[in-house]
Design a protein around this motif. Structure first.
Motif, PDB file in Angstrom:
ATOM      1  N   MET A   1       0.822  -1.202   0.000  1.00 52.21           N
ATOM      2  CA  MET A   1       0.000   0.000   0.000  1.00 52.21           C
ATOM      3  C   MET A   1       0.865   1.265   0.000  1.00 52.21           C
ATOM      4  SD  MET A   1      -2.895   1.370  -0.171  1.00 52.21           S
ATOM      5  CE  MET A   1      -3.904  -0.113   0.022  1.00 52.21           C
ATOM      6  N   SER A   2       1.959   1.246   0.779  1.00 48.74           N
ATOM      7  CA  SER A   2       2.838   2.409   0.817  1.00 48.74           C
ATOM      8  C   SER A   2       3.484   2.648  -0.548  1.00 48.74           C
ATOM      9  CB  SER A   2       3.909   2.224   1.889  1.00 48.74           C
ATOM     10  OG  SER A   2       4.695   1.077   1.622  1.00 48.74           O
ATOM     11  N   GLU A   3       3.856   1.560  -1.236  1.00 48.35           N
ATOM     12  CA  GLU A   3       4.440   1.704  -2.569  1.00 48.35           C
ATOM     13  C   GLU A   3       3.421   2.287  -3.543  1.00 48.35           C
ATOM     14  OE1 GLU A   3       5.871  -2.082  -3.750  1.00 48.35           O
ATOM     15  OE2 GLU A   3       7.540  -2.107  -2.311  1.00 48.35           O
ATOM     16  N   PHE A   4       2.182   1.832  -3.469  1.00 46.46           N
ATOM     17  CA  PHE A   4       1.137   2.357  -4.347  1.00 46.46           C
ATOM     18  C   PHE A   4       0.874   3.831  -4.044  1.00 46.46           C
ATOM     19  CE2 PHE A   4      -3.368   3.188  -5.340  1.00 46.46           C
ATOM     20  CZ  PHE A   4      -3.357   2.885  -6.698  1.00 46.46           C
ATOM     21  N   VAL A   6       3.057   6.039  -2.913  1.00 47.30           N
ATOM     22  CA  VAL A   6       4.160   6.825  -3.475  1.00 47.30           C
ATOM     23  C   VAL A   6       4.017   6.918  -4.990  1.00 47.30           C
ATOM     24  CG1 VAL A   6       6.650   6.876  -3.834  1.00 47.30           C
ATOM     25  CG2 VAL A   6       5.728   6.284  -1.589  1.00 47.30           C
ATOM     26  N   THR A   7       3.667   5.795  -5.631  1.00 41.37           N
ATOM     27  CA  THR A   7       3.499   5.785  -7.080  1.00 41.37           C
ATOM     28  C   THR A   7       2.393   6.732  -7.516  1.00 41.37           C
ATOM     29  OG1 THR A   7       4.266   3.493  -7.248  1.00 41.37           O
ATOM     30  CG2 THR A   7       2.964   4.349  -9.084  1.00 41.37           C
ATOM     31  N   ALA A   8       1.257   6.677  -6.818  1.00 40.18           N
ATOM     32  CA  ALA A   8       0.118   7.529  -7.174  1.00 40.18           C
ATOM     33  C   ALA A   8       0.461   8.997  -7.012  1.00 40.18           C
ATOM     34  CB  ALA A   8      -1.098   7.162  -6.320  1.00 40.18           C
ATOM     35  N   LEU A   9       1.083   9.338  -5.899  1.00 42.56           N
ATOM     36  CA  LEU A   9       1.401  10.739  -5.631  1.00 42.56           C
ATOM     37  C   LEU A   9       2.455  11.257  -6.618  1.00 42.56           C
ATOM     38  CD1 LEU A   9       0.779  13.111  -3.807  1.00 42.56           C
ATOM     39  CD2 LEU A   9       2.576  12.332  -2.255  1.00 42.56           C
ATOM     40  N   GLN A 140      -8.012  -1.566  -8.943  1.00 38.83           N
ATOM     41  CA  GLN A 140      -8.774  -2.806  -9.138  1.00 38.83           C
ATOM     42  C   GLN A 140      -9.950  -2.931  -8.170  1.00 38.83           C
ATOM     43  OE1 GLN A 140      -5.766  -5.848  -8.870  1.00 38.83           O
ATOM     44  NE2 GLN A 140      -5.106  -5.543 -10.993  1.00 38.83           N
ATOM     45  N   GLY A 141     -10.649  -1.830  -7.961  1.00 38.27           N
ATOM     46  CA  GLY A 141     -11.846  -1.866  -7.128  1.00 38.27           C
ATOM     47  C   GLY A 141     -11.590  -1.872  -5.636  1.00 38.27           C
ATOM     48  N   ASP A 142     -10.340  -1.801  -5.222  1.00 40.04           N
ATOM     49  CA  ASP A 142     -10.018  -1.752  -3.795  1.00 40.04           C
ATOM     50  C   ASP A 142     -10.351  -0.349  -3.265  1.00 40.04           C
ATOM     51  OD1 ASP A 142      -8.959  -1.745  -1.270  1.00 40.04           O
ATOM     52  OD2 ASP A 142      -7.003  -2.541  -1.832  1.00 40.04           O
ATOM     53  N   PRO A 143     -11.301  -0.246  -2.326  1.00 44.08           N
ATOM     54  CA  PRO A 143     -11.706   1.084  -1.834  1.00 44.08           C
ATOM     55  C   PRO A 143     -10.549   1.867  -1.223  1.00 44.08           C
ATOM     56  CG  PRO A 143     -13.271  -0.595  -1.128  1.00 44.08           C
ATOM     57  CD  PRO A 143     -12.094  -1.315  -1.715  1.00 44.08           C
ATOM     58  N   LEU A 144      -9.637   1.184  -0.535  1.00 43.55           N
ATOM     59  CA  LEU A 144      -8.525   1.878   0.094  1.00 43.55           C
ATOM     60  C   LEU A 144      -7.572   2.451  -0.949  1.00 43.55           C
ATOM     61  CD1 LEU A 144      -7.257   2.697   2.741  1.00 43.55           C
ATOM     62  CD2 LEU A 144      -6.054   0.499   2.817  1.00 43.55           C
ATOM     63  N   ARG A 145      -7.274   1.656  -1.975  1.00 46.43           N
ATOM     64  CA  ARG A 145      -6.400   2.137  -3.044  1.00 46.43           C
ATOM     65  C   ARG A 145      -7.065   3.276  -3.820  1.00 46.43           C
ATOM     66  NH1 ARG A 145      -2.070  -1.179  -5.148  1.00 46.43           N
ATOM     67  NH2 ARG A 145      -1.574  -2.817  -3.680  1.00 46.43           N
ATOM     68  N   ALA A 146      -8.364   3.151  -4.052  1.00 42.83           N
ATOM     69  CA  ALA A 146      -9.093   4.222  -4.727  1.00 42.83           C
ATOM     70  C   ALA A 146      -9.050   5.509  -3.907  1.00 42.83           C
ATOM     71  CB  ALA A 146     -10.541   3.800  -4.977  1.00 42.83           C
ATOM     72  N   ALA A 147      -9.165   5.366  -2.581  1.00 40.20           N
ATOM     73  CA  ALA A 147      -9.080   6.533  -1.702  1.00 40.20           C
ATOM     74  C   ALA A 147      -7.692   7.162  -1.774  1.00 40.20           C
ATOM     75  CB  ALA A 147      -9.410   6.130  -0.266  1.00 40.20           C
ATOM     76  N   VAL A 148      -6.652   6.331  -1.922  1.00 39.09           N
ATOM     77  CA  VAL A 148      -5.290   6.850  -2.064  1.00 39.09           C
ATOM     78  C   VAL A 148      -5.173   7.693  -3.323  1.00 39.09           C
ATOM     79  CG1 VAL A 148      -2.906   6.179  -2.534  1.00 39.09           C
ATOM     80  CG2 VAL A 148      -4.174   5.062  -0.708  1.00 39.09           C
ATOM     81  N   VAL A 149      -5.754   7.208  -4.429  1.00 34.67           N
ATOM     82  CA  VAL A 149      -5.701   7.956  -5.687  1.00 34.67           C
ATOM     83  C   VAL A 149      -6.435   9.282  -5.546  1.00 34.67           C
ATOM     84  CG1 VAL A 149      -6.333   7.953  -8.122  1.00 34.67           C
ATOM     85  CG2 VAL A 149      -5.499   5.858  -7.057  1.00 34.67           C
ATOM     86  N   LEU A 150      -7.634   9.246  -4.968  1.00 32.25           N
ATOM     87  CA  LEU A 150      -8.413  10.473  -4.788  1.00 32.25           C
ATOM     88  C   LEU A 150      -7.696  11.445  -3.851  1.00 32.25           C
ATOM     89  CD1 LEU A 150     -12.036   9.008  -4.511  1.00 32.25           C
ATOM     90  CD2 LEU A 150     -10.911  10.002  -6.516  1.00 32.25           C
ATOM     91  N   GLY A 151      -7.075  10.911  -2.808  1.00 37.30           N
ATOM     92  CA  GLY A 151      -6.313  11.761  -1.899  1.00 37.30           C
ATOM     93  C   GLY A 151      -5.111  12.381  -2.577  1.00 37.30           C
ATOM     94  N   SER A 152      -4.459  11.610  -3.452  1.00 36.02           N
ATOM     95  CA  SER A 152      -3.300  12.143  -4.197  1.00 36.02           C
ATOM     96  C   SER A 152      -3.737  13.258  -5.140  1.00 36.02           C
ATOM     97  CB  SER A 152      -2.629  11.021  -4.988  1.00 36.02           C
ATOM     98  OG  SER A 152      -2.143  10.009  -4.118  1.00 36.02           O
ATOM     99  N   ILE A 153      -4.916  13.099  -5.750  1.00 30.88           N
ATOM    100  CA  ILE A 153      -5.454  14.157  -6.608  1.00 30.88           C
ATOM    101  C   ILE A 153      -5.666  15.424  -5.790  1.00 30.88           C
ATOM    102  CG2 ILE A 153      -7.448  14.876  -7.985  1.00 30.88           C
ATOM    103  CD1 ILE A 153      -7.807  11.962  -8.812  1.00 30.88           C
ATOM    104  N   ALA A 154      -6.264  15.261  -4.609  1.00 32.64           N
ATOM    105  CA  ALA A 154      -6.534  16.414  -3.749  1.00 32.64           C
ATOM    106  C   ALA A 154      -5.237  17.124  -3.342  1.00 32.64           C
ATOM    107  CB  ALA A 154      -7.307  15.967  -2.506  1.00 32.64           C
TER     108      ALA A 154
END
Length: 209
Positions: A1-4, A6-9, A140-154
């Protein structure tokens, strides 16, 4: 999760480009009073947020409706981001999220520039929209990963807003040389991520299986 995370941000930071946004904003609003700059910056970020959120929530579904596989989009998106990275590394003035000469002339005409060109294509440009869809596909539909992406956008949009508000300070600190160095380093990072997207797409499509 931490790697994802960093990648997203990292991907969104380079694709959206808060520093590049601040530089373009400063050039377009050189003669605008400070309160009006705040309004333009806030409106541009809000509109860009709506566009990016729409692509984040419905981008994968739109691809499915068009019968385009996510792996095909990974390859195409990776190539698009790689082109953006090459532009950044070599300091080419015509990146995917920059303005053409005609667009710049139109932006300097009287009118509200919050929608065009600030929200699109400067903030929510082709590279940013592509990165959002690719990252949501990786979630891939993981709510936590999706939240990471949305948080990175913010986070990236907040940095873009701060960059636009303090564009004079940022330009005074970085100068042209500092901005160029940061752009080239960001280009190297984005190139690496783009190639990984291409590898993932080719692997997922099993072209060489």
């Amino acid at each position: 999760m931490s790697e994802f995370m960093v990648t997203a941000l990292a991907t969104l930071f380079v694709a959206i480009g808060p520093i590049d946004t601040a530089i373009v904003f400063g050039g377009l609003t050189g003669g605008v009073h400070r309160p009006e700059r705040f309004r333009l910056a806030w409106q541009a970020v809000l509109i860009a947020a709506v566009v990016l959120l729409g692509f984040a929530l419905f981008g994968v579904q739109i691809l499915a409706a068009l019968h385009v596989t996510l792996d095909a989009f990974r390859v195409a998106g990776g190539i698009l981001l790689l082109l953006q990275a090459i532009q950044l590394i070599f300091g080419h003035p015509a990146g995917l999220s920059t303005l053409t000469a005609g667009e710049r002339r139109e932006a300097l005409e009287p009118g509200d520039i919050a929608v065009f060109p600030l929200a699109f294509p400067v903030i929510a440009g082709p590279a940013g929209l592509t990165a959002v869809v690719l990252l949501m596909g990786q979630a891939q539909g993981d709510p936590l990963r999706a939240a990471v992406v949305l948080g990175s956008i913010a986070v990236c949009l907040a940095l873009a807003y701060l960059g636009m508000v303090f564009t004079d300070v940022l330009h005074g600190i970085l100068k042209t040389t500092g901005a160029s160095v940061i752009a080239r380093l960001a280009g190297v990072i984005l190139a690496t991520l783009a190639v990984q997207f291409i590898f993932d797409g080719v692997r997922g499509a099993r072209l060489f299986a």
